[in-house]
Design a protein around this motif. Structure first.
Motif, PDB file in Angstrom:
ATOM      1  N   GLY A 191       0.840  -1.190   0.000  1.00 60.60           N
ATOM      2  CA  GLY A 191       0.000   0.000   0.000  1.00 60.60           C
ATOM      3  C   GLY A 191       0.878   1.244   0.000  1.00 60.60           C
ATOM      4  O   GLY A 191       2.065   1.178   0.318  1.00 60.60           O
ATOM      5  N   PRO A 192       0.319   2.370  -0.365  1.00 60.52           N
ATOM      6  CA  PRO A 192       1.091   3.621  -0.352  1.00 60.52           C
ATOM      7  C   PRO A 192       1.579   3.954   1.051  1.00 60.52           C
ATOM      8  O   PRO A 192       0.888   3.693   2.036  1.00 60.52           O
ATOM      9  N   GLU A 193       2.776   4.542   1.130  1.00 60.68           N
ATOM     10  CA  GLU A 193       3.320   5.005   2.401  1.00 60.68           C
ATOM     11  C   GLU A 193       3.579   6.500   2.321  1.00 60.68           C
ATOM     12  O   GLU A 193       4.147   7.004   1.343  1.00 60.68           O
ATOM     13  N   TYR A 231     -10.385   2.597  -0.375  1.00 59.86           N
ATOM     14  CA  TYR A 231     -10.056   3.032  -1.724  1.00 59.86           C
ATOM     15  C   TYR A 231     -10.030   1.818  -2.655  1.00 59.86           C
ATOM     16  O   TYR A 231      -9.776   0.689  -2.234  1.00 59.86           O
ATOM     17  N   LEU A 267      -7.646  -3.467  -6.789  1.00 57.56           N
ATOM     18  CA  LEU A 267      -6.959  -3.519  -5.501  1.00 57.56           C
ATOM     19  C   LEU A 267      -7.739  -2.667  -4.522  1.00 57.56           C
ATOM     20  O   LEU A 267      -7.951  -1.473  -4.759  1.00 57.56           O
ATOM     21  N   LEU A 324      -7.941  -0.975  -0.909  1.00 54.06           N
ATOM     22  CA  LEU A 324      -7.042  -0.497   0.139  1.00 54.06           C
ATOM     23  C   LEU A 324      -7.844   0.148   1.253  1.00 54.06           C
ATOM     24  O   LEU A 324      -8.737   0.949   0.981  1.00 54.06           O
ATOM     25  N   PHE A 349      -1.978   3.384   5.102  1.00 56.18           N
ATOM     26  CA  PHE A 349      -2.609   2.380   4.260  1.00 56.18           C
ATOM     27  C   PHE A 349      -2.253   0.959   4.687  1.00 56.18           C
ATOM     28  O   PHE A 349      -1.146   0.702   5.191  1.00 56.18           O
ATOM     29  N   GLY A 350      -3.190   0.030   4.429  1.00 58.95           N
ATOM     30  CA  GLY A 350      -2.878  -1.384   4.473  1.00 58.95           C
ATOM     31  C   GLY A 350      -2.198  -1.780   3.163  1.00 58.95           C
ATOM     32  O   GLY A 350      -2.057  -0.964   2.253  1.00 58.95           O
TER      33      GLY A 350
END
Lengths: 115, 111
Positions: free
Chosen positions: A42-44, B35, B86, B88, B101-102
């Motif tokens: 996932g985005p960081e 998301y 996907l 999220l 986020f995961g």
């Protein structure tokens, strides 16, 4: 278009090269965020701007990463002396106002590959 | 380090089936967002939940925020190929603004 745009969409760099990634947020949006999304993750969070002020840069991985938003609109993320571990998709997001529940609108990202 | 654990990581189902995706954390969040991200695109917001125990419905999608505001779930009824993507979850901690986020759940719905 009315959305967040990023350029370039794809960037291939040789290890050690400097790169600059551009983000054009939605017009009038106060808040701007940069995120790094590695493959399969996932985005960081990297950094956050409110207008031209960089309020948080705690997520930047090293001092090779630098971001600016000098006029409170367009932002540039610069990576110096790129390393292979910098390969990722770099996402920019903007929001109309600061706050806990504000919706962040994301751009399509720049996919950086460091060889 | 990601604060939110999503499960399952991958899910492949046939059109018409139901599914649930879970998002868990030991941290408390002031709000949690879901998301959907398609290849080559940025994440697109589906829903924001802010109150413990809150349930929100968006057509065939049902989102729930746990009572303690540490976990959430996404349930899809009668999945369609257009749901492929996907998913999220992302949480905002108290007095924060950045999204945590995961890793995401990659969903494939086949006709």
């Amino acid at each position: 278009g009315a959305g967040v745009s990023q350029s370039p969409r794809y960037k291939v760099a040789k290890r050690g090269q400097d790169v600059a990634l551009r983000c054009d947020p939605i017009s009038g949006h106060v808040s701007l965020f940069w995120y790094q999304q590695a493959l399969g993750q996932g985005p960081e969070f990297l950094t956050y701007f409110q207008n031209e002020a960089q309020l948080d840069k705690s997520g930047l991985p090293s001092d090779r990463f630098f971001a600016e938003r000098p006029e409170g609109s367009v932002s540039t993320l610069k990576i110096q002396r790129t390393q292979q571990e910098d390969s990722a998709v770099y996402l920019c997001a903007s929001s109309s106002r600061p706050g806990l529940y504000n919706e962040q609108f994301f751009g399509p990202g720049t996919r950086l590959t460091v060889l | 380090t990601q604060l939110l654990e999503q499960s399952p990581q991958f899910l492949s189902i046939q059109e018409g089936e139901n599914l649930t995706v879970y998002c868990n954390s030991s941290s408390v969040f002031s709000s949690l967002q879901w998301y959907r991200q398609e290849p080559g695109e940025g994440p697109v917001l589906l829903v924001t939940v802010v109150t413990g125990g809150e349930v929100k419905k968006l057509k065939r999608l049902t989102f729930q925020f746990g009572d303690a505001r540490k976990d959430s779930s996404l349930h899809i009824t009668a999945a369609q190929p257009g749901d492929t993507g996907l998913y999220l979850c992302a949480g905002v901690k108290n007095s924060g603004y950045a999204l945590n986020f995961g890793k995401g759940t990659s969903l494939l719905v086949t006709p």
